[in-house]
Design a protein around this motif. Sequence first.
Motif, PDB file in Angstrom:
ATOM      1  N   LEU A   1       4.377  -0.261   8.821  1.00 23.42           N
ATOM      2  CA  LEU A   1       4.903   0.080   7.509  1.00 23.42           C
ATOM      3  C   LEU A   1       4.519   1.519   7.222  1.00 23.42           C
ATOM      4  O   LEU A   1       3.448   1.982   7.644  1.00 23.42           O
ATOM      5  CB  LEU A   1       4.316  -0.832   6.422  1.00 23.42           C
ATOM      6  N   GLU A   2       5.373   2.228   6.507  1.00 26.11           N
ATOM      7  CA  GLU A   2       5.092   3.606   6.125  1.00 26.11           C
ATOM      8  C   GLU A   2       5.291   3.757   4.632  1.00 26.11           C
ATOM      9  O   GLU A   2       6.077   3.036   4.026  1.00 26.11           O
ATOM     10  CB  GLU A   2       6.041   4.573   6.837  1.00 26.11           C
ATOM     11  N   ASN A   3       4.577   4.704   4.074  1.00 26.72           N
ATOM     12  CA  ASN A   3       4.742   5.014   2.668  1.00 26.72           C
ATOM     13  C   ASN A   3       4.344   6.466   2.436  1.00 26.72           C
ATOM     14  O   ASN A   3       3.168   6.788   2.403  1.00 26.72           O
ATOM     15  CB  ASN A   3       3.904   4.075   1.797  1.00 26.72           C
ATOM     16  N   TRP A   4       5.316   7.335   2.326  1.00 26.50           N
ATOM     17  CA  TRP A   4       5.117   8.728   1.957  1.00 26.50           C
ATOM     18  C   TRP A   4       3.967   9.405   2.688  1.00 26.50           C
ATOM     19  O   TRP A   4       3.045   9.928   2.088  1.00 26.50           O
ATOM     20  CB  TRP A   4       4.883   8.854   0.475  1.00 26.50           C
ATOM     21  N   GLY A   5       3.972   9.405   3.977  1.00 21.81           N
ATOM     22  CA  GLY A   5       2.962  10.132   4.742  1.00 21.81           C
ATOM     23  C   GLY A   5       1.843   9.292   5.310  1.00 21.81           C
ATOM     24  O   GLY A   5       0.992   9.808   6.008  1.00 21.81           O
ATOM     25  N   ALA A   6       1.821   8.019   5.016  1.00 23.46           N
ATOM     26  CA  ALA A   6       0.794   7.134   5.563  1.00 23.46           C
ATOM     27  C   ALA A   6       1.467   5.988   6.312  1.00 23.46           C
ATOM     28  O   ALA A   6       2.549   5.540   5.937  1.00 23.46           O
ATOM     29  CB  ALA A   6      -0.093   6.594   4.454  1.00 23.46           C
ATOM     30  N   THR A   7       0.798   5.512   7.358  1.00 16.81           N
ATOM     31  CA  THR A   7       1.346   4.464   8.215  1.00 16.81           C
ATOM     32  C   THR A   7       0.258   3.457   8.552  1.00 16.81           C
ATOM     33  O   THR A   7      -0.888   3.829   8.809  1.00 16.81           O
ATOM     34  CB  THR A   7       1.868   5.069   9.540  1.00 16.81           C
ATOM     35  N   CYS A   8       0.624   2.175   8.571  1.00 16.56           N
ATOM     36  CA  CYS A   8      -0.250   1.113   9.073  1.00 16.56           C
ATOM     37  C   CYS A   8       0.542   0.280  10.063  1.00 16.56           C
ATOM     38  O   CYS A   8       1.746   0.067   9.882  1.00 16.56           O
ATOM     39  CB  CYS A   8      -0.739   0.203   7.951  1.00 16.56           C
TER      40      CYS A   8
ATOM     41  N   PRO B   1       1.212   5.680  -2.322  1.00 11.03           N
ATOM     42  CA  PRO B   1       2.141   6.788  -2.083  1.00 11.03           C
ATOM     43  C   PRO B   1       1.414   8.103  -1.840  1.00 11.03           C
ATOM     44  O   PRO B   1       0.266   8.273  -2.229  1.00 11.03           O
ATOM     45  CB  PRO B   1       2.946   6.840  -3.379  1.00 11.03           C
ATOM     46  N   ASN B   2       2.105   9.013  -1.181  1.00  8.87           N
ATOM     47  CA  ASN B   2       1.605  10.369  -0.985  1.00  8.87           C
ATOM     48  C   ASN B   2       0.317  10.439  -0.177  1.00  8.87           C
ATOM     49  O   ASN B   2      -0.558  11.236  -0.470  1.00  8.87           O
ATOM     50  CB  ASN B   2       1.424  11.057  -2.336  1.00  8.87           C
ATOM     51  N   GLY B   3       0.181   9.599   0.807  1.00  9.13           N
ATOM     52  CA  GLY B   3      -0.979   9.669   1.688  1.00  9.13           C
ATOM     53  C   GLY B   3      -2.152   8.824   1.290  1.00  9.13           C
ATOM     54  O   GLY B   3      -3.199   8.887   1.910  1.00  9.13           O
ATOM     55  N   GLY B   4      -2.047   8.030   0.246  1.00 10.05           N
ATOM     56  CA  GLY B   4      -3.157   7.141  -0.067  1.00 10.05           C
ATOM     57  C   GLY B   4      -3.362   6.915  -1.538  1.00 10.05           C
ATOM     58  O   GLY B   4      -2.657   7.500  -2.351  1.00 10.05           O
ATOM     59  N   PRO B   5      -4.271   6.033  -1.845  1.00  6.47           N
ATOM     60  CA  PRO B   5      -5.211   5.410  -0.921  1.00  6.47           C
ATOM     61  C   PRO B   5      -4.522   4.424   0.003  1.00  6.47           C
ATOM     62  O   PRO B   5      -3.527   3.815  -0.341  1.00  6.47           O
ATOM     63  CB  PRO B   5      -6.192   4.698  -1.845  1.00  6.47           C
ATOM     64  N   VAL B   6      -5.108   4.287   1.178  1.00  2.28           N
ATOM     65  CA  VAL B   6      -4.680   3.317   2.170  1.00  2.28           C
ATOM     66  C   VAL B   6      -5.910   2.485   2.466  1.00  2.28           C
ATOM     67  O   VAL B   6      -6.997   3.034   2.665  1.00  2.28           O
ATOM     68  CB  VAL B   6      -4.197   4.007   3.460  1.00  2.28           C
ATOM     69  N   GLY B   7      -5.762   1.169   2.485  1.00  2.00           N
ATOM     70  CA  GLY B   7      -6.954   0.385   2.742  1.00  2.00           C
ATOM     71  C   GLY B   7      -6.707  -1.084   2.891  1.00  2.00           C
ATOM     72  O   GLY B   7      -5.581  -1.575   2.776  1.00  2.00           O
ATOM     73  N   CYS B   8      -7.808  -1.784   3.137  1.00  4.76           N
ATOM     74  CA  CYS B   8      -7.810  -3.235   3.266  1.00  4.76           C
ATOM     75  C   CYS B   8      -8.985  -3.802   2.482  1.00  4.76           C
ATOM     76  O   CYS B   8     -10.054  -3.184   2.424  1.00  4.76           O
ATOM     77  CB  CYS B   8      -7.950  -3.653   4.731  1.00  4.76           C
TER      78      CYS B   8
END
Length: 156
Positions: free
Chosen positions: A121-128, A69-76
């Motif tokens: 998919l999106e989550n509070w400011g981040a998208t993949c 949430p809120n821009g991250g963390p975003v990752g794999c």
Amino acid sequence: MTVRCAAAAAGLVGLILIATPIASAQPAPDQNVKDIRAYPLAQGRYSTPDDFYFVFFRTPDGRACGIGPNGGPVGCDAVPADAPPDTNQTVVNSWAPAQYRHSDTAAFTRDVDVLPVGYRLENWGATCAVEDENVVRCQTYNSHGFTLGRGYGELW
């Protein structure tokens, strides 16, 4: 007159075919051209009861990713073939460029649905989004993100 128009049209088509480049291997996508937020939102099971406000997905080729949430963390929990040795995660946060890192635990692997090609998919400011079977692109606000393919990666 009709024969002359048909001949001109045939010549024009031939010229277009000659001038058209032959398709080759797909290059890495240009992050400035393609807006992954234009992809349709995916429907499915992408959350777990134990991960507060996180969204997770698997790619068609088997990689596991997540969006905090809120821009991250975003990752794999994956890196491309050209990543530095000893790295096993690709991660980005809204406040810093993406990076490859090593982790002893799989932070983004969950038993969730596969995100289909051409969906996001999106989550509070981040998208993949999965751009093709072997390429996932994730971005967060403040212009940070990554593209992760099997053989290459781009970090920004």
